[in-house]
Design an enzyme around this catalytic site. Structure first.
Site, short mmCIF file in Angstrom:
data_model
loop_
_atom_site.label_atom_id
_atom_site.label_comp_id
_atom_site.label_asym_id
_atom_site.label_seq_id
_atom_site.Cartn_x
_atom_site.Cartn_y
_atom_site.Cartn_z
CB THR A 87 -0.93 0.02 1.23
OG1 THR A 87 -1.77 -1.14 1.19
CG2 THR A 87 -1.79 1.27 1.24
CE LYS A 127 -5.34 -1.52 2.13
NZ LYS A 127 -4.02 -2.15 2.01
CE LYS A 143 2.22 1.73 4.65
NZ LYS A 143 1.69 0.84 3.58
#
Length: 295
Positions: A95, A171, A240
Site C-alpha cells: 500500500t 485502497k 501509514k
C-alpha cells in the site's frame, strides 16, 4: 510459472506460503535474516537481491512498507525491471500513495514488464490463509494471464481499473473507513471499561448486533484478551495507510472528519507504543480513564 516475493513479513510470508501450496516455484527476499530462514524452512528459495528475484521469476509480488522501498526494488539499478524477462509482471501489493504507483508505472513504460497495481485487504489472517481481497488495476489481458498467480493468494479479486494508481486509490478509500471503524471500537471499549461492563458481555453484544463485523470483532477480541502485540497488525502499517488516505483527500479537497479523528487516535498509540499492534490505542485510552477492559 515462477514467482518471487519481495518482503517476507507478516503479509509477504503468507503470500509465499500460499504460492508454494499451489505449486508455484517461489523465490524470496527480505532484509531480515530470521524471515529469510523461516522462508527457507517452508520450502522457499532465498536469494540475496531484487535482481536475483527478477532473474528467477515470471511474476514478482512486491510487499514492502512504503513507496520509496517499492521504487527501489522495482526501478533501482539492481531492480526488477532490469532483470526480469520480457512479458513478466510486477504485482504491487504494497500500500503506497497513488501518485507513487503512477510514477512507477510511468517509469516501467516501454520496459516490456507489466505492472499490476493491486493492494490487498484481509490483514495477517487473510495473507496466511490465502483469502486476501485484491484491488487489481491492469490491462485485462495481463490480469487474465497472471490470474492463477493472484488466485493462489486471494479469496476475491476485484478488477478496479486499468492504470497504475487506480488500485491504490480504492485502497486509500477503504482504509479511511477501516481506520474510522477501528477508532470507534477503541473508544467504545474504553467507555465500557470505565462503566464497568465486562469484555465478554460487550463482545457478545457487539458481535451479534448490526455493528458486528470482522473489523469490530477482531479489534474487540484482541482488546479483551489483552493481545496488544504479535497479532500481525502492527500499528505502523495502519498509521501509514491513514496518512495516505488523508494525503489523497487533501489533494482532492475532500474533508475526512472520521478518518482525521482516527489518525489522532493512531498518532497517540504509535507515539506511546511504537511496537504495538493497532489495538494498543485502547491501552492509551484506558490509561487516561483509569480502567481496563478484560474478558
Amino acid at each position: 510459472m515462477r514467482v518471487g516475493v519481495i518482503g517476507l513479513g507478516d503479509m509477504g510470508s503468507g503470500l509465499a506460503r500460499n504460492l508454494m501450496a499451489n505449486g508455484f516455484q517461489t523465490c524470496g527476499l527480505d532484509l531480515d535474516d530470521a524471515r529469510m530462514r523461516a522462508f527457507a524452512e517452508m520450502g522457499g528459495e532465498p536469494v540475496t537481491s531484487a535482481a536475483q528475484v527478477g532473474a528467477n521469476a515470471d511474476a514478482v509480488y512486491v510487499m514492502v512498507m512504503n513507496g520509496d522501498q517499492a521504487k527501489s526494488v522495482i526501478l533501482g539499478a539492481d531492480g526488477l525491471i532490469s532483470h526480469m524477462a520480457q512479458g513478466g509482471a510486477v504485482i504491487l501489493t504494497a500500500t503506497i500513495k497513488p501518485a507513487e504507483a503512477r510514477e512507477i508505472g510511468a517509469a516501467m513504460d516501454g520496459s516490456g514488464i507489466h505492472l499490476i497495481d493491486s493492494p490487498v485487504s484481509g490483514g495477517f489472517p487473510g495473507a496466511q490463509g490465502g483469502t486476501l481481497t485484491m484491488m487489481a488495476a491492469g490491462a485485462a489481458a495481463v490480469l487474465d494471464r497472471f490470474a492463477p498467480v493472484m488466485e493462489a493468494v486471494s479469496g476475491t479479486i476485484h478488477r478496479v481499473g486499468t492504470r497504475p494508481g487506480e488500485g491504490q486509490v480504492v485502497k486509500a478509500c477503504l482504509q479511511s473507513l477501516i481506520g474510522a471503524m477501528f477508532g470507534a471500537t477503541f473508544e467504545a471499549a474504553a467507555l465500557a471499561a470505565k462503566a464497568g461492563v465486562s469484555g465478554e458481555v460487550l463482545y457478545n453484544v457487539f458481535s451479534t448486533s448490526s455493528a458486528g463485523c470482522g473489523i469490530t470483532n477482531t479489534a474487540l477480541g484482541n482488546i479483551i484478551d489483552r493481545k496488544f502485540e504479535g497479532t500481525g497488525s502492527g500499528i505502523g502499517t495502519m498509521h501509514k495507510d491513514l496518512t495516505i488516505s488523508l494525503s489523497m483527500a487533501e489533494e482532492l479537497g475532500v474533508p475526512l472528519f472520521m478518518a482525521a479523528s482516527a489518525m489522532q487516535i493512531f498518532h497517540q498509540g504509535k507515539t506511546k507504543y511504537p511496537h504495538g499492534d493497532n489495538w494498543i490505542c485502547t491501552r492509551v485510552m484506558e490509561e487516561i480513564v483509569g480502567a481496563e477492559l478484560h474478558r
